[in-house]
Motif scaffolding. Structure first.
Motif, mmCIF file in Angstrom:
data_model
loop_
_atom_site.group_PDB
_atom_site.id
_atom_site.type_symbol
_atom_site.label_atom_id
_atom_site.label_comp_id
_atom_site.label_asym_id
_atom_site.label_seq_id
_atom_site.Cartn_x
_atom_site.Cartn_y
_atom_site.Cartn_z
ATOM 1 N N PHE A 297 46.558 33.487 54.151
ATOM 2 C CA PHE A 297 46.287 34.688 54.928
ATOM 3 C C PHE A 297 45.398 35.614 54.092
ATOM 4 C CE2 PHE A 297 49.526 32.895 57.292
ATOM 5 C CZ PHE A 297 50.049 33.707 58.287
ATOM 6 N N ASP A 298 44.516 36.323 54.744
ATOM 7 C CA ASP A 298 43.776 37.408 54.083
ATOM 8 C C ASP A 298 44.675 38.639 54.101
ATOM 9 O OD1 ASP A 298 42.108 39.491 53.336
ATOM 10 O OD2 ASP A 298 40.365 38.673 54.354
ATOM 11 N N ALA A 299 45.162 39.054 52.922
ATOM 12 C CA ALA A 299 46.132 40.159 52.867
ATOM 13 C C ALA A 299 45.567 41.463 53.396
ATOM 14 C CB ALA A 299 46.622 40.352 51.424
ATOM 15 N N ASP A 329 44.867 41.522 45.057
ATOM 16 C CA ASP A 329 44.266 42.514 44.150
ATOM 17 C C ASP A 329 43.553 43.626 44.907
ATOM 18 O OD1 ASP A 329 42.700 40.151 44.786
ATOM 19 O OD2 ASP A 329 41.062 41.073 43.665
ATOM 20 N N LEU A 330 43.326 43.450 46.214
ATOM 21 C CA LEU A 330 42.663 44.482 47.025
ATOM 22 C C LEU A 330 43.651 45.388 47.750
ATOM 23 C CD1 LEU A 330 39.806 42.319 48.628
ATOM 24 C CD2 LEU A 330 39.753 43.635 46.494
ATOM 25 N N VAL A 331 44.951 45.099 47.637
ATOM 26 C CA VAL A 331 45.970 45.901 48.313
ATOM 27 C C VAL A 331 46.263 47.150 47.489
ATOM 28 C CG1 VAL A 331 48.363 45.938 49.103
ATOM 29 C CG2 VAL A 331 46.977 43.886 49.419
ATOM 30 N N ALA A 336 55.071 48.634 49.078
ATOM 31 C CA ALA A 336 55.281 48.988 50.481
ATOM 32 C C ALA A 336 54.664 47.945 51.403
ATOM 33 C CB ALA A 336 54.688 50.373 50.764
ATOM 34 N N PHE A 337 53.507 47.432 51.003
ATOM 35 C CA PHE A 337 52.829 46.437 51.822
ATOM 36 C C PHE A 337 53.644 45.146 51.880
ATOM 37 C CE2 PHE A 337 49.249 43.518 52.838
ATOM 38 C CZ PHE A 337 48.763 44.188 53.952
ATOM 39 N N PRO A 359 52.672 36.537 47.646
ATOM 40 C CA PRO A 359 51.423 37.273 47.433
ATOM 41 C C PRO A 359 50.656 36.676 46.252
ATOM 42 C CG PRO A 359 53.273 38.537 46.580
ATOM 43 C CD PRO A 359 53.852 37.316 47.234
ATOM 44 N N ILE A 360 49.362 36.419 46.433
ATOM 45 C CA ILE A 360 48.559 35.797 45.381
ATOM 46 C C ILE A 360 47.169 36.429 45.343
ATOM 47 C CG2 ILE A 360 49.733 33.565 45.599
ATOM 48 C CD1 ILE A 360 47.134 32.587 47.041
ATOM 49 N N SER A 361 46.430 36.077 44.300
ATOM 50 C CA SER A 361 45.013 36.421 44.226
ATOM 51 C C SER A 361 44.282 35.232 43.626
ATOM 52 C CB SER A 361 44.794 37.672 43.369
ATOM 53 O OG SER A 361 43.402 37.866 43.143
ATOM 54 N N GLY A 362 43.506 34.538 44.442
ATOM 55 C CA GLY A 362 42.722 33.419 43.942
ATOM 56 C C GLY A 362 41.649 33.872 42.979
ATOM 57 N N GLN A 363 41.222 35.133 43.078
ATOM 58 C CA GLN A 363 40.173 35.658 42.210
ATOM 59 C C GLN A 363 40.683 35.908 40.798
ATOM 60 O OE1 GLN A 363 37.080 35.979 43.736
ATOM 61 N NE2 GLN A 363 36.245 36.219 41.674
#
Length: 478
Positions: A297-299, A329-331, A336-337, A359-363
């Motif tokens: 999913f795109d968070a 990393d963009l949240v 809360a999210f 929750p992950i960040s491939g970047q």
């Protein structure tokens, strides 16, 4: 395999057709549109008595390094450097182009063996293009037809001559090595005998097949590159870069993982082009072949309608599913999210109660170890077997707590229960009047199995079987 071969050439000369011919399966997408292949795709090839590893590559084009074509070129150059020999494919039908000459010069500078292949030589008027190929200075071209299988003996002889017999016929390291499988014909049935009265241990030595799916531009290829620690797959800001389902292998804590990168799946109504339809069909085959499927999913824009439809598709196929909320990393307010995402997951995906979400960040690499652990844990549940004795004790207890309803004044009785298969867990219950059992009671049983036997997030199937009444035919005669 004894050696590695890369198939290179400009776009639309028939590289993927030749790749499919050599591996004996339609693994690579083929279309008349130039530039179909973008990532490099490996496979195990057989050519008469030769066995070798082959790499299909994108069509080489002259472009800046920051463009999509430039990044495709970098992937192809990496394949050339990895290979022991290159098959330089030209189109005998249309003849040489300035790009062919540029590519020939590039291959010559690398100093590795090259076999010049003149494809489409069966076409009328291809003789002039064939003789033009001599001007490349790469030796005598081999005339073939990848589409019709012509010239394969000559191609075999040219490869042996270029590499030398010792290299060409070197002993295979592992004759029993797993090859690329045609996912359209793989067997997805659960393993084990029906009605086993024991609970076998989970086998953590077997390779695990994992498919990465999601909407376009969700970060699937970036995620796999982060796992591998290299730019193995083509990535970029453009949506829909990946077209073929590409498989890569790596080890995680001693466990072999075979991961499939897939094309982004848009809503069916938006998929109009033939090439995109082929890409989506390839992604669906990868889902059916995989054991665990990670839905990315795109968070920043989670739970779009298409996301939910992809999850539902994966569960209907009977695969074990894990949700990965990428671009964490963009949240701005992660805690809360995350609370909001958990509430929405439970509410919007009731058919997969307890599904694991990470929750992950491939970047940046955040959360990848946790994601892999959840993949392993979900696969263990998907392979789970429960003894018949435990199931029947549970069934009796469940009926005491919540008896089946009476239909038309007659109570439905659930008599006996056993697990008929795993992968995914499937159960059979012998009962009276199975056709009259309401769906709400079936959901009660499934939710009870999830809670009491710790089987969150995987599809659970229950089949009901009614015993035949030997006096039913007498009743009908009256």
């Amino acid at each position: 395999m004894s050696f590695t071969v890369a198939i290179v050439g400009r776009p639309n000369v028939g590289k993927s057709t030749l790749f499919n011919r050599l591996v004996g399966k339609k693994l690579a997408l083929v279309d008349d549109t130039p530039g179909v292949t973008r990532d490099r795709r490996p496979g195990d090839a057989k050519l008469v008595d030769l066995r070798f590893r082959i790499i299909d590559t994108a069509g080489l084009e002259e472009a800046g390094p920051d463009t999509l074509e430039g990044r495709m070129r970098a992937q192809t150059e990496a394949a050339i450097d990895e290979a022991d020999l290159s098959l330089f494919v030209v189109d005998a039908k249309t003849g040489l182009t300035p790009l062919d000459k540029t590519l020939g010069e590039m291959l010559r500078r690398r100093g590795k063996p090259v076999v010049l292949v003149a494809n489409k030589s069966e076409a009328r008027g291809s003789d002039s293009g064939f003789y033009d190929a001599y001007t490349l200075g790469l030796g005598e071209p081999v005339p073939i037809s990848a589409e019709h299988g012509q010239g394969m003996i000559d191609l075999r002889d040219a490869i042996v001559e270029a590499l030398g017999p010792e290299k060409a016929f070197g002993e295979d390291e592992d004759d029993e090595a797993e090859t690329d499988v045609d996912v359209s014909s793989a067997n997805f049935a659960g393993e084990g005998d029906e009605g086993e009265d024991f609970e076998p241990a989970y086998d953590d030595t077997k390779p695990l097949r994992v498919a990465i799916v999601g909407r376009p531009n969700a970060g699937k290829s970036t995620l796999i590159n982060r796992f591998l620690g290299e730019d193995r797959l083509l990535t970029g800001p453009e949506a829909g870069i990946t077209r073929d389902s590409i498989s890569v292998e790596w080890d995680w804590r001693g466990r072999t993982i075979k991961m499939f990168d897939t094309a982004g799946m848009r809503r069916k109504a938006r998929v109009q082009e033939k090439l995109e339809k082929l890409s989506v069909a390839d992604a669906l085959r990868a889902i059916r072949f995989a054991e665990t499927v990670v839905i990315v999913f795109d968070a920043t824009i989670p739970f779009e309608k298409q996301d939910l439809q992809i999850v539902d598709l994966v569960l209907r196929e009977g695969r074990a599913a894990v949700l990965a909320f990428n671009k964490w990393d963009l949240v701005e307010d992660p805690q809360a999210f995350l609370t909001d995402l958990r509430e929405k997951t439970e509410r919007l995906l009731p058919q997969a109660r307890g599904i694991r979400a990470v929750p992950i960040s491939g970047q940046t690499g955040y959360g990848l170890d946790k994601l892999m652990q959840n993949i392993i844990d979900t696969d263990m549940v998907w392979n789970k077997r429960i003894s018949t004795a435990r199931l029947n004790r549970w069934l009796e207890s469940s009926q005491i707590q919540h008896p089946p309803p009476a239909v038309s004044g007659r109570r439905i009785r659930l008599k006996y229960m056993t697990q008929v298969k795993a992968r995914p867990p499937a159960f059979m219950i012998s009962c009276t009047r199975s056709d009259a059992l309401p769906e709400s009671y079936v959901r009660y049983l499934i939710n009870g199995l999830r809670a009491d036997f710790q089987m969150p997030g995987v599809p659970i199937r229950i089949h009901f079987k009614s015993a035949e009444n030997p006096y039913e035919h007498k009743r009908k005669k009256r």
